[in-house]
Design a protein around this motif. Structure first.
Motif, PDB file in Angstrom:
ATOM      1  N   ALA A 100     -24.070   9.869 -19.848  1.00  5.44           N
ATOM      2  CA  ALA A 100     -24.378  11.071 -19.060  1.00  5.44           C
ATOM      3  C   ALA A 100     -25.515  10.797 -18.085  1.00  5.44           C
ATOM      4  O   ALA A 100     -25.500  11.280 -16.935  1.00  5.44           O
ATOM      5  CB  ALA A 100     -24.740  12.221 -19.995  1.00  5.44           C
ATOM      6  N   MET A 101     -26.510  10.022 -18.514  1.00  5.42           N
ATOM      7  CA  MET A 101     -27.628   9.672 -17.633  1.00  5.42           C
ATOM      8  C   MET A 101     -27.138   8.831 -16.459  1.00  5.42           C
ATOM      9  O   MET A 101     -27.595   9.014 -15.318  1.00  5.42           O
ATOM     10  CB  MET A 101     -28.688   8.902 -18.421  1.00  5.42           C
ATOM     11  N   VAL A 102     -26.198   7.931 -16.712  1.00  5.08           N
ATOM     12  CA  VAL A 102     -25.662   7.085 -15.646  1.00  5.08           C
ATOM     13  C   VAL A 102     -24.894   7.946 -14.633  1.00  5.08           C
ATOM     14  O   VAL A 102     -25.015   7.747 -13.415  1.00  5.08           O
ATOM     15  CB  VAL A 102     -24.750   5.982 -16.232  1.00  5.08           C
ATOM     16  N   ARG A 103     -24.107   8.898 -15.132  1.00  2.11           N
ATOM     17  CA  ARG A 103     -23.359   9.771 -14.218  1.00  2.11           C
ATOM     18  C   ARG A 103     -24.312  10.577 -13.328  1.00  2.11           C
ATOM     19  O   ARG A 103     -24.018  10.853 -12.166  1.00  2.11           O
ATOM     20  CB  ARG A 103     -22.458  10.725 -15.011  1.00  2.11           C
ATOM     21  N   ARG A 104     -25.446  10.953 -13.878  1.00  2.25           N
ATOM     22  CA  ARG A 104     -26.372  11.800 -13.128  1.00  2.25           C
ATOM     23  C   ARG A 104     -27.250  11.004 -12.182  1.00  2.25           C
ATOM     24  O   ARG A 104     -27.487  11.418 -11.036  1.00  2.25           O
ATOM     25  CB  ARG A 104     -27.236  12.591 -14.118  1.00  2.25           C
ATOM     26  N   TYR A 105     -27.759   9.864 -12.648  1.00  4.12           N
ATOM     27  CA  TYR A 105     -28.751   9.125 -11.858  1.00  4.12           C
ATOM     28  C   TYR A 105     -28.262   7.772 -11.337  1.00  4.12           C
ATOM     29  O   TYR A 105     -28.924   7.170 -10.498  1.00  4.12           O
ATOM     30  CB  TYR A 105     -30.026   8.907 -12.688  1.00  4.12           C
ATOM     31  N   GLY A 106     -27.137   7.287 -11.861  1.00  9.63           N
ATOM     32  CA  GLY A 106     -26.644   5.975 -11.461  1.00  9.63           C
ATOM     33  C   GLY A 106     -27.089   4.885 -12.409  1.00  9.63           C
ATOM     34  O   GLY A 106     -28.169   4.963 -13.017  1.00  9.63           O
ATOM     35  N   GLY A 107     -26.260   3.845 -12.551  1.00  9.65           N
ATOM     36  CA  GLY A 107     -26.533   2.765 -13.496  1.00  9.65           C
ATOM     37  C   GLY A 107     -27.808   2.012 -13.193  1.00  9.65           C
ATOM     38  O   GLY A 107     -28.550   1.623 -14.093  1.00  9.65           O
ATOM     39  N   ARG A 108     -28.098   1.801 -11.898  1.00 10.98           N
ATOM     40  CA  ARG A 108     -29.289   1.033 -11.534  1.00 10.98           C
ATOM     41  C   ARG A 108     -30.564   1.738 -11.994  1.00 10.98           C
ATOM     42  O   ARG A 108     -31.438   1.133 -12.611  1.00 10.98           O
ATOM     43  CB  ARG A 108     -29.338   0.814 -10.027  1.00 10.98           C
ATOM     44  N   ALA A 109     -30.673   3.023 -11.715  1.00 11.29           N
ATOM     45  CA  ALA A 109     -31.887   3.762 -12.067  1.00 11.29           C
ATOM     46  C   ALA A 109     -32.091   3.805 -13.581  1.00 11.29           C
ATOM     47  O   ALA A 109     -33.211   3.594 -14.077  1.00 11.29           O
ATOM     48  CB  ALA A 109     -31.805   5.184 -11.512  1.00 11.29           C
ATOM     49  N   VAL A 110     -31.010   4.062 -14.318  1.00 13.86           N
ATOM     50  CA  VAL A 110     -31.116   4.130 -15.783  1.00 13.86           C
ATOM     51  C   VAL A 110     -31.534   2.776 -16.345  1.00 13.86           C
ATOM     52  O   VAL A 110     -32.410   2.683 -17.215  1.00 13.86           O
ATOM     53  CB  VAL A 110     -29.783   4.594 -16.401  1.00 13.86           C
ATOM     54  N   ALA A 111     -30.908   1.707 -15.847  1.00 12.55           N
ATOM     55  CA  ALA A 111     -31.224   0.364 -16.346  1.00 12.55           C
ATOM     56  C   ALA A 111     -32.668  -0.024 -16.033  1.00 12.55           C
ATOM     57  O   ALA A 111     -33.355  -0.631 -16.866  1.00 12.55           O
ATOM     58  CB  ALA A 111     -30.261  -0.663 -15.753  1.00 12.55           C
ATOM     59  N   ILE A 112     -33.158   0.323 -14.849  1.00  8.29           N
ATOM     60  CA  ILE A 112     -34.531  -0.032 -14.477  1.00  8.29           C
ATOM     61  C   ILE A 112     -35.538   0.672 -15.379  1.00  8.29           C
ATOM     62  O   ILE A 112     -36.522   0.063 -15.843  1.00  8.29           O
ATOM     63  CB  ILE A 112     -34.796   0.295 -12.991  1.00  8.29           C
ATOM     64  N   VAL A 113     -35.318   1.957 -15.651  1.00  5.58           N
ATOM     65  CA  VAL A 113     -36.215   2.683 -16.556  1.00  5.58           C
ATOM     66  C   VAL A 113     -36.180   2.049 -17.945  1.00  5.58           C
ATOM     67  O   VAL A 113     -37.226   1.832 -18.586  1.00  5.58           O
ATOM     68  CB  VAL A 113     -35.824   4.175 -16.635  1.00  5.58           C
ATOM     69  N   GLY A 114     -34.962   1.718 -18.434  1.00  6.22           N
ATOM     70  CA  GLY A 114     -34.835   1.075 -19.743  1.00  6.22           C
ATOM     71  C   GLY A 114     -35.538  -0.264 -19.796  1.00  6.22           C
ATOM     72  O   GLY A 114     -36.235  -0.590 -20.767  1.00  6.22           O
TER      73      GLY A 114
END
Length: 523
Positions: A327-341
């Motif tokens: 759900a986070m990827v759908r909302r913010y995109g894979g790049r943004a989620v991965a960078i925060v992680g």
């Protein structure tokens, strides 16, 4: 209406549950071993294994596993994924029995290699079946649950291992696999449908052999150098020879019309960037998991069970965040989620560079929670990006690449960071060993486990040796942790430069490769 029809299998969620059980036994076994390392090093209650033998008990499994994943991914696609999954579970269970009753470190290392053979048949089949039974619109969520199960098993392993070691002999940490395997075989036979690639390729035998030889030679050189020093020709022959064989493997794969790993896939950022992230984060994380167990049990004095329970924050973070990452990827995109992680992971791993024998326990627990949160937000989007770059019938290729990189990186993380730790420990503890009897000098100079064993035989001189060993180990741990954080930080650079953002996820495609011309010739 046809556009909105769900193409997934009617029993897909029950099938996912069965696949998670099958997956648990593979991942659980790797982490359950971490809390047993001190016991295995004990000559009385264990096998008297050296630091290098302990690393090989982990890496013999990992290297066979990684070396055969390509082939078993292709064979599973060709002969039937369900068939390979059942065969892998049975073989894994039998090899677990051999590990449980090993009489010396060499037998354990050999039995663990056989377990790797079974694991290589299980792991790619689980992810391939997920890609086959789920509609692309649900696949991200399913892979999030799958990745959460991996994280859960990583954290449950030490707890279960600690509980078993409190009440039973060390072999019980392997024997526990048998009932899980039996349950998995029954459920797979009843629920999982058979699937295969309608257009399979041939098996790349030379490629498989070169990958196994190259990886074993490279890792052997790193482990042996860390244990006995990097000033010997054999170490560098092994390291350079391993790298040369792996380079030969890449050249062979480029020229082959049926490669076990199509290296041309790595020209595609949508595929290559998440693969790199998986490798970097597991290199960093598995090395830290290796030495943090020694830190908690020896420097801090916790029992195996208490040590396992201290990993609970990691498990909790995985359970909370991994299933929500889609759900986070759908909302913010894979790049943004991965960078925060990745940023959270860097902070948690780097914090170990400042932890010592007197650090409050809550600080260590917060670090584990942050690490679990970070990895829970890197693995699902990375895995989904890898799997969505290929059509369903080629799921075995994507699964094999993802899991092989994860396992190889984890093995090299243990080998490299373990070698850094060993080399710096020996250097720092050396002044405290002057004047000790030869046997005590050798044991204490090899590892902190050896120092504790030697201290028990030294009488009044024992406490001073323990203090020196603790100080040397913590100092070495700081450098190893800093190195692991730097490796994870490299992942942020990769994600910023090459990780796909939100665009390609706006409208799911049933066969993603069809929309990616650059994959047409490689999938």
């Amino acid at each position: 209406m046809q556009l909105h029809e769900n193409t997934g299998h009617p029993r897909r969620w029950a099938i996912l549950g069965v696949l998670v059980i099958s997956l648990l036994v593979v991942v659980l076994d790797n982490t359950i071993l971490n809390v047993a390392l001190r016991t295995l090093a004990d000559p009385v209650h264990g096998l008297g294994a050296s630091q290098g033998e302990l690393e090989w008990s982990i890496n013999s499994y990992t290297l066979v596993f990684a070396g055969l994943l390509f082939t078993f991914g292709v064979l599973g696609d060709r002969a039937g994924r369900k068939r390979f999954l059942v065969a892998g579970l049975v073989f894994f269970g039998l090899a677990s029995l051999l590990s449980a009753y090993a009489q010396n470190p060499a037998q354990l290392i050999a039995a663990r290699a056989l377990m790797g053979l079974g694991g290589a048949a299980i792991m790619p089949a689980t992810l391939s079946i997920i890609s086959n039974v789920f509609d692309p619109r649900e696949r991200g969520r399913a892979i999030g649950i799958w990745a959460g199960a991996v994280g859960l098993a990583v954290a449950i392993g030490p707890i279960l291992g600690g509980a078993l070691l409190e009440h039973f002999w060390w072999g019980s940490v392997f024997l526990i696999n048998v009932p899980v395997v039996v349950l998995g075989v029954v459920l797979v036979a009843l629920l999982v449908p058979e699937s295969r690639d309608p257009d399979p390729g041939r098996v790349d035998v030379p490629g498989v052999l070169l990958s196994v030889v190259g990886l074993v030679a490279l890792t052997y050189g790193i482990i042996d150098g860390g244990e006995h020093g990097f000033d010997r020709p054999l170490v560098w022959v092994s390291i350079v020879g391993g790298l040369a064989v792996l380079a030969w493997f890449v050249v062979l794969e480029l020229r082959s019309d049926h490669p076990s790993l199509d290296v041309r896939l790595f020209r595609v950022p949508r595929f290559a960037a998440p693969v790199a992230l998986v490798g970097l984060i597991f290199f960093a994380a598995m090395g830290v998991m290796f030495f943090s167990s020694f830190y908690l049990q020896l420097v801090r004095g916790y029992s195996p069970l208490e040590t396992g329970l201290l990993f609970l924050p990691f498990a909790a973070a995985q359970l909370i965040f991994a299933p929500r990452s889609a759900a986070m990827v759908r909302r913010y995109g894979g790049r943004a989620v991965a960078i925060v992680g990745l940023a959270l992971t860097v902070v948690s791993l780097g914090a170990f560079a400042f932890i010592d024998a007197s650090t409050p326990l809550w600080v260590v627990l917060v670090c584990f929670f942050l690490q679990g949160t970070g990895m829970a937000n890197v693995m699902p989007p990375a895995t989904e990006s890898i799997m969505s770059a290929l059509p369903r019938e080629k799921a075995g290729v994507g699964s094999a690449v993802s899991n092989t990189v994860r396992q190889v990186a984890g093995a090299l993380g243990v080998a490299v960071l373990g070698s850094v730790l060993s080399a710096l420990y020996r250097q720092d503890v050396a002044p405290a060993l002057r004047g000790l009897p030869a046997a005590a000098h050798e044991a204490a100079g090899e590892s902190i486990s050896g120092a504790y064993a030697a201290a028990g035989q030294l009488g009044p001189a024992g406490p001073a040796l323990v203090t020196a060993a603790d100080h040397a180990f913590v100092s070495a741990m700081h450098w190893a942790a800093a190195l692991s954080a730097a490796v994870a930080a490299l992942g942020i650079v990769v994600a910023l430069r090459w990780m796909p953002g939100r665009d390609h996820r706006q409208s799911p495609v049933a066969t993603p490769a069809a929309g990616a011309p650059e994959l047409a010739g490689t999938a």
